[in-house]
Design a protein around this motif. Structure first.
Motif, PDB file in Angstrom:
ATOM      1  N   MET A 181      43.507 -68.923  62.849  1.00 48.15           N
ATOM      2  CA  MET A 181      42.878 -68.826  61.544  1.00 48.15           C
ATOM      3  C   MET A 181      42.655 -67.361  61.159  1.00 48.15           C
ATOM      4  N   LEU A 182      42.233 -66.537  62.078  1.00 45.15           N
ATOM      5  CA  LEU A 182      41.971 -65.132  61.750  1.00 45.15           C
ATOM      6  C   LEU A 182      43.245 -64.396  61.349  1.00 45.15           C
ATOM      7  N   ASN A 183      44.395 -64.789  61.899  1.00 48.10           N
ATOM      8  CA  ASN A 183      45.656 -64.140  61.526  1.00 48.10           C
ATOM      9  C   ASN A 183      46.040 -64.422  60.075  1.00 48.10           C
ATOM     10  N   ASP A 184      45.552 -65.524  59.514  1.00 41.43           N
ATOM     11  CA  ASP A 184      45.851 -65.872  58.126  1.00 41.43           C
ATOM     12  C   ASP A 184      44.984 -65.115  57.127  1.00 41.43           C
ATOM     13  N   MET A 185      43.926 -64.471  57.592  1.00 45.93           N
ATOM     14  CA  MET A 185      43.018 -63.745  56.691  1.00 45.93           C
ATOM     15  C   MET A 185      43.590 -62.362  56.407  1.00 45.93           C
ATOM     16  N   ARG A 186      44.480 -62.302  55.426  1.00 47.35           N
ATOM     17  CA  ARG A 186      45.221 -61.079  55.116  1.00 47.35           C
ATOM     18  C   ARG A 186      44.737 -60.366  53.872  1.00 47.35           C
ATOM     19  N   TYR A 187      43.916 -61.024  53.083  1.00 47.19           N
ATOM     20  CA  TYR A 187      43.548 -60.489  51.781  1.00 47.19           C
ATOM     21  C   TYR A 187      42.109 -59.995  51.784  1.00 47.19           C
ATOM     22  N   ARG A 188      41.911 -58.845  51.180  1.00 50.71           N
ATOM     23  CA  ARG A 188      40.576 -58.273  51.051  1.00 50.71           C
ATOM     24  C   ARG A 188      40.017 -58.747  49.709  1.00 50.71           C
ATOM     25  N   ILE A 189      38.892 -59.429  49.733  1.00 54.16           N
ATOM     26  CA  ILE A 189      38.271 -59.881  48.496  1.00 54.16           C
ATOM     27  C   ILE A 189      36.877 -59.285  48.375  1.00 54.16           C
ATOM     28  N   GLU A 190      36.390 -59.212  47.146  1.00 54.73           N
ATOM     29  CA  GLU A 190      35.061 -58.683  46.875  1.00 54.73           C
ATOM     30  C   GLU A 190      34.234 -59.752  46.174  1.00 54.73           C
ATOM     31  N   PHE A 191      33.006 -59.909  46.601  1.00 56.80           N
ATOM     32  CA  PHE A 191      32.062 -60.771  45.914  1.00 56.80           C
ATOM     33  C   PHE A 191      31.209 -59.871  45.045  1.00 56.80           C
ATOM     34  N   GLN A 192      31.174 -60.166  43.751  1.00 52.39           N
ATOM     35  CA  GLN A 192      30.469 -59.324  42.800  1.00 52.39           C
ATOM     36  C   GLN A 192      29.354 -60.106  42.129  1.00 52.39           C
ATOM     37  N   GLN A 193      28.291 -59.368  41.790  1.00 54.35           N
ATOM     38  CA  GLN A 193      27.146 -59.950  41.122  1.00 54.35           C
ATOM     39  C   GLN A 193      26.890 -59.159  39.842  1.00 54.35           C
ATOM     40  N   LYS A 194      26.419 -59.845  38.811  1.00 53.61           N
ATOM     41  CA  LYS A 194      26.143 -59.189  37.539  1.00 53.61           C
ATOM     42  C   LYS A 194      25.016 -58.183  37.708  1.00 53.61           C
ATOM     43  N   LYS A 195      25.202 -56.987  37.154  1.00 50.03           N
ATOM     44  CA  LYS A 195      24.192 -55.934  37.242  1.00 50.03           C
ATOM     45  C   LYS A 195      23.034 -56.237  36.316  1.00 50.03           C
ATOM     46  N   GLU A 196      21.868 -55.894  36.766  1.00 51.30           N
ATOM     47  CA  GLU A 196      20.677 -55.966  35.920  1.00 51.30           C
ATOM     48  C   GLU A 196      20.513 -54.606  35.267  1.00 51.30           C
ATOM     49  N   GLY A 197      20.270 -54.595  33.966  1.00 52.07           N
ATOM     50  CA  GLY A 197      20.117 -53.324  33.269  1.00 52.07           C
ATOM     51  C   GLY A 197      18.995 -53.374  32.260  1.00 52.07           C
ATOM     52  N   GLY A 198      17.827 -52.875  32.628  1.00 57.53           N
ATOM     53  CA  GLY A 198      16.693 -52.867  31.709  1.00 57.53           C
ATOM     54  C   GLY A 198      16.188 -54.272  31.432  1.00 57.53           C
ATOM     55  N   ARG A 199      15.912 -54.551  30.157  1.00 59.26           N
ATOM     56  CA  ARG A 199      15.370 -55.861  29.779  1.00 59.26           C
ATOM     57  C   ARG A 199      16.451 -56.930  29.680  1.00 59.26           C
ATOM     58  N   LEU A 200      17.627 -56.532  29.209  1.00 57.49           N
ATOM     59  CA  LEU A 200      18.713 -57.496  29.025  1.00 57.49           C
ATOM     60  C   LEU A 200      19.814 -57.237  30.041  1.00 57.49           C
ATOM     61  N   PRO A 201      20.458 -58.304  30.543  1.00 56.88           N
ATOM     62  CA  PRO A 201      21.590 -58.068  31.450  1.00 56.88           C
ATOM     63  C   PRO A 201      22.727 -57.369  30.705  1.00 56.88           C
ATOM     64  N   VAL A 202      23.364 -56.444  31.378  1.00 58.91           N
ATOM     65  CA  VAL A 202      24.455 -55.686  30.770  1.00 58.91           C
ATOM     66  C   VAL A 202      25.695 -56.566  30.755  1.00 58.91           C
ATOM     67  N   GLU A 203      26.313 -56.730  29.594  1.00 51.60           N
ATOM     68  CA  GLU A 203      27.491 -57.581  29.441  1.00 51.60           C
ATOM     69  C   GLU A 203      28.675 -56.977  30.171  1.00 51.60           C
ATOM     70  N   GLY A 204      29.316 -57.756  31.029  1.00 51.83           N
ATOM     71  CA  GLY A 204      30.558 -57.339  31.658  1.00 51.83           C
ATOM     72  C   GLY A 204      30.444 -56.348  32.798  1.00 51.83           C
ATOM     73  N   LYS A 205      29.247 -55.987  33.198  1.00 45.79           N
ATOM     74  CA  LYS A 205      29.077 -55.027  34.293  1.00 45.79           C
ATOM     75  C   LYS A 205      28.757 -55.778  35.582  1.00 45.79           C
ATOM     76  N   TYR A 206      29.600 -55.563  36.589  1.00 48.22           N
ATOM     77  CA  TYR A 206      29.418 -56.221  37.878  1.00 48.22           C
ATOM     78  C   TYR A 206      29.421 -55.179  38.978  1.00 48.22           C
ATOM     79  N   GLU A 207      28.721 -55.482  40.051  1.00 45.57           N
ATOM     80  CA  GLU A 207      28.722 -54.606  41.218  1.00 45.57           C
ATOM     81  C   GLU A 207      29.130 -55.417  42.443  1.00 45.57           C
ATOM     82  N   THR A 208      29.879 -54.798  43.328  1.00 40.78           N
ATOM     83  CA  THR A 208      30.326 -55.453  44.551  1.00 40.78           C
ATOM     84  C   THR A 208      29.176 -55.482  45.541  1.00 40.78           C
TER      85      THR A 208
END
Length: 105
Positions: free
Chosen positions: A1-28
């Motif tokens: 199973m470990l040999n099949d894990m060939r791809y690097r992926i990122e899990f991203q979460q929406k950034k918090e920015g002030g009072r309102l969430p910033v549209e389209g901004k994500y951080e890994t």
């Protein structure tokens, strides 16, 4: 199973920015190796029936810090997480179903 894990992926979460969430901004928040495979057979036809044929199944080592509110960045394409399921046949792995992110979502 470990040999099949060939791809690097990122899990991203929406950034918090002030009072309102910033549209389209994500951080890994997590980066890991994964096995990526398209749906096959019955799963593919069931997904195609509801226009989700761009769904990919990712298999990663088990982690507790992931949730469905995140998105996955795979080969510079964002994917919306549909489900995070434990892999019952291999207890140290987790299976994640995600579909390609549409800008209209």
């Amino acid at each position: 199973m470990l040999n099949d894990m060939r791809y690097r992926i990122e899990f991203q979460q929406k950034k918090e920015g002030g009072r309102l969430p910033v549209e389209g901004k994500y951080e890994t928040v997590v980066e890991c190796w994964a096995k990526a495979e398209g749906l096959k057979g019955r799963e593919y036809y069931a997904a195609a029936a509801v226009q989700k044929e761009k769904t990919i199944k990712f298999t990663i080592r088990h982690r507790e810090d992931l949730n469905e509110h995140m998105r996955i960045l795979f080969q510079d394409q964002p994917y919306e997480i549909e489900s995070i399921l434990p892999n019952y046949s291999r207890k140290h792995f987790t299976t994640i179903r995600a579909r390609r992110w549409n800008n209209g979502i």
